[in-house]
Design a protein around this motif. Structure first.
Motif, PDB file in Angstrom:
ATOM      1  N   LYS A 251       1.031  -1.183  -0.193  1.00 62.65           N
ATOM      2  CA  LYS A 251       0.491  -0.200   0.162  1.00 62.65           C
ATOM      3  C   LYS A 251       0.510   1.224  -0.216  1.00 62.65           C
ATOM      4  O   LYS A 251       0.573   2.008  -0.653  1.00 62.65           O
ATOM      5  N   ARG A 253       4.027   1.451  -1.444  1.00 60.25           N
ATOM      6  CA  ARG A 253       5.020   1.762  -2.610  1.00 60.25           C
ATOM      7  C   ARG A 253       3.987   2.683  -3.558  1.00 60.25           C
ATOM      8  O   ARG A 253       4.309   2.656  -4.453  1.00 60.25           O
ATOM      9  N   ASP A 254       2.502   1.938  -3.643  1.00 56.97           N
ATOM     10  CA  ASP A 254       1.499   2.151  -4.418  1.00 56.97           C
ATOM     11  C   ASP A 254       1.053   3.577  -4.505  1.00 56.97           C
ATOM     12  O   ASP A 254      -0.467   4.422  -4.840  1.00 56.97           O
TER      13      ASP A 254
END
Length: 353
Positions: A251, A253-254
């Motif tokens: 989550k 990294r996104d």
């Protein structure tokens, strides 16, 4: 990118061979990932060919985002994997040395003569670093000269010989000839440069955050902020979510979750304290802050840090220094800061005549 700024820094580039420089891959050995950027010179213009990243913890059976120390075989496999997946074709590599492989010490030397300074630094640094002098390579660059007092303030940097040898072996085992090596904070500053204006760089790595102060075209401060390490941030997010580490890392990294408020507050307090106590506090007080590193991909980071630090904060965009297909513009703008060292060291190598 202003050449005068780069010339103002004492770069620790060790050019070893007269290898072709038209196509170069930059390799960034991070704590949790390994990143590569291949650049080529096309009609004298540095151009992006490809880039890639691989998480290191899975090579030890761990989740992405965790900081690990791989042996040479595993590290070589990781480099070969990302090179293959990214389609790297360069035969020459330029590498960055991670901050954790170095000791940095600010010293005042009673001399302005470079030869004498070089001779005196090992004597003064030996009691300030927790390793034997024969186990490190020492270099330095000046912060300030006081001609009247015949004194020079310098940053002395000691690099672990063992770490340097290991990383070089990984690169050569992967099939590359090494063009150059450089400390990651020099690489990062090169592509974050705001001309000769004062600025602050916040480098959000997996092990720790680093803050670099630049004034008058010179690096004038390097500090580590443990609370901003990417692995620690992920652990805080996982605890707040009540979920697993790997889910929180995905989550983060996104860009699906923000940095917890308590981390922002603590980091802002540390950065503000460092600026207030700095010799160039007046110039740095309102200086913009450039955020780079893998942690720069966190959602709304520049807005959150801008509010916490009470200054202009922007995401670093290192790929703006090279030509690339416009279809990649949004992607490289959003996540390009994570590739600052690997792009920068490749840029320096491919543009060296």
């Amino acid at each position: 990118m202003k050449k005068s700024f780069v010339d103002g820094l004492k770069e620790m580039l060790h050019i070893e061979t007269a290898l072709p420089r038209d196509v170069v891959v930059g390799v960034d050995f991070g704590g949790s990932t390994l990143k590569v950027v291949q650049l080529s010179k096309k009609q004298a213009i540095p151009t992006l060919d490809t880039y890639g990243e691989v998480a290191l913890a899975p090579y030890q059976g761990g989740p992405e985002g965790k900081v690990v120390t791989l042996n040479i075989d595993a590290h070589t496999k990781a480099l070969r994997d990302v090179v293959r997946d990214a389609g790297v074709v360069a035969q020459s590599a330029a590498i960055t040395l991670p901050y954790g492989a170095t000791f940095t010490v600010v010293l005042t030397i009673d001399s302005v003569d470079p030869t004498e300074i070089t001779a005196r630094i090992p004597v003064q640094i030996k009691n300030l670093i927790p390793v034997r002098l024969q186990d490190v390579t020492i270099d330095w660059f000046p912060f300030a000269h006081d001609e009247a007092a015949q004194k020079t303030t310098v940053m002395a940097v000691a690099v672990h010989n063992h770490t340097l040898a290991q990383l070089r072996e990984v690169v050569t085992r992967a099939g590359f000839s090494i063009l150059s090596t450089e400390l990651e904070f020099f690489s990062t500053i090169r592509v974050a440069a705001h001309g000769d204006k004062a600025f602050v760089v916040l480098d959000l790595g997996a092990t720790s955050g680093k803050v670099y102060f630049v004034h008058g075209g010179k690096l004038v401060g390097v500090h580590s902020i443990a609370s901003l390490g990417g692995e620690g941030v992920t652990r805080r997010i996982a605890a707040a979510m009540g979920g697993a580490f790997d889910a929180a890392e995905a989550k983060k990294r996104d860009g699906a979750v923000p940095v917890p408020d308590e981390i922002l507050t603590q980091a802002a307090r540390e950065v503000s304290s460092l600026i207030t106590s700095h010799t160039h506090a007046a110039a740095l007080a309102a200086a913009p802050c450039i955020v780079v590193g893998g942690g720069a991909r966190v959602r709304d980071l520049s807005t959150a840090f801008g509010a916490a630090l009470a200054r202009t904060v922007e995401l670093g965009e290192p790929f703006h220094h090279v030509a690339y297909p416009q279809i990649l513009k949004d992607t490289l703008t959003r996540m390009g800061g994570a590739y600052a060292p690997s792009l920068s060291v490749a840029y320096a190598a491919v543009m060296t005549k």
